[in-house]
Design an enzyme around this catalytic site. Sequence first.
Site, short mmCIF file in Angstrom:
data_model
loop_
_atom_site.label_atom_id
_atom_site.label_comp_id
_atom_site.label_asym_id
_atom_site.label_seq_id
_atom_site.Cartn_x
_atom_site.Cartn_y
_atom_site.Cartn_z
CD GLU A 92 -13.62 2.54 14.72
OE1 GLU A 92 -13.45 1.47 15.68
OE2 GLU A 92 -12.86 3.69 15.16
CG HIS B 22 -2.54 -0.98 8.14
ND1 HIS B 22 -2.72 -1.84 9.11
CD2 HIS B 22 -3.02 -1.53 6.97
CE1 HIS B 22 -3.63 -2.68 8.86
NE2 HIS B 22 -4.03 -2.61 7.60
CE1 TYR C 129 -8.71 -8.06 6.83
CE2 TYR C 129 -6.62 -7.54 7.72
CZ TYR C 129 -7.77 -6.94 7.19
OH TYR C 129 -7.87 -5.97 6.94
CE1 TYR D 168 -11.84 9.60 18.27
CE2 TYR D 168 -9.66 10.25 18.49
CZ TYR D 168 -11.18 10.60 18.31
OH TYR D 168 -11.37 11.77 18.37
CD GLN E 110 -2.57 -1.38 2.61
OE1 GLN E 110 -2.28 -0.66 3.41
NE2 GLN E 110 -3.31 -2.49 2.71
#
Length: 388
Positions: A261, A168, A282, A271, A99
Amino acid sequence: MKLQFAKQPSKLFLMLGVLVASGLLMSNCNINPNNTDLTEKNLKSETIVTGLNMPWAMAFLPDGRVLVTERSGKLRIVKGGALDPQEVTGIPKVYYRGQGGLLDVVLHPNYKENGWIYISYSSPKKEGEAGDDNGANTALMRAKLDGHQLTNIEHLYKASPNVRGGVHFGGKILFDNKGYVFLSLGERGQKENSQNLNKAQGKMVRLHEDGKIPTDNPFVKTKDALPEIWSYGHRNPQGLVMHPTNGTIWAHEHGPQGGDELNIVEKGKNYGWPLITYGIDYDNSIISDKTEAPGLEQPVIYWKPSIAPCGMTFVNSPKFKDWNGDLLVGSLKFQNLEHLIIKGNKVVKKEIIFDKIGRVRDVKQGPDGNIYVVVESSGSIVKISPKS
């Protein structure tokens, strides 16, 4: 005596009947009447740019051109509806893996005066930096554009430590118009570090526009905490916007399997990831058996199953006046947009629009008031506008 009825009711009775009927309709309707006029049927979509390779984000220049990042490490220019074949030079080396790569691009709010362009990217480990060899983490830079070249390059911030692996990175950039810039940081696949205040993973950081750290950040005086941290307990924030009227900052983030979220990001708040979550791992194992706990923030909403939210914009346009104040959220997984109707700081309704538009990476309102969508899967930009 036989009662007689007028053949036509009086105007007063007619008016009363209309008012009563209207009231009954509204009282039995779950839809905000301010949001009923505009629907997808009133809108059209058209592909205006093709030929992009893994596009991630876009920014509208005042002269009508559009900057687009390609995750492979290229910054491209769209002019007159066509992709300029000449790429922009001066982009630093990026960690193009999984990513990672070239991520967000945002203009300074006073771009017309100062010319600053802010860019986030996954930066490979350099000599002397902490963390894994052959690792990387998210960095923020700014530069100016001269033709097809970046100039005046300033490296403002890099998250630490470097981590191997390609997941991430976060990377969303937001200005609050008060002299501060926010950058979202994913936890780089190390979920426990979202709760660790001495690691820039799973955090939202707040900087001055020149990269310096504000003295009023919440953890400046906390022992061993990184002073740039604004909030923590995030997983991988991929949408970051400010409400156009009340100035609240909203972010969405990818959960694990289930539990994406939408949050309102506030100073010093936790959070919850991975202490609380609405998802599972997963491999179907339990990450936490708690969905709430004291001192941990609850999301405005969560998505289950996950939609892989990516890109988000508040609508604030005369062309979409019935949607003003609402959110549009892109979905990578289901390849659509979600229209979230906002009242106060709550989502009161949501609907799917433009189903199968493609894997959405970015959603922005353009200077012309139309909505623009970066579609990763087709390497394109799609314009959404009202039908004439």
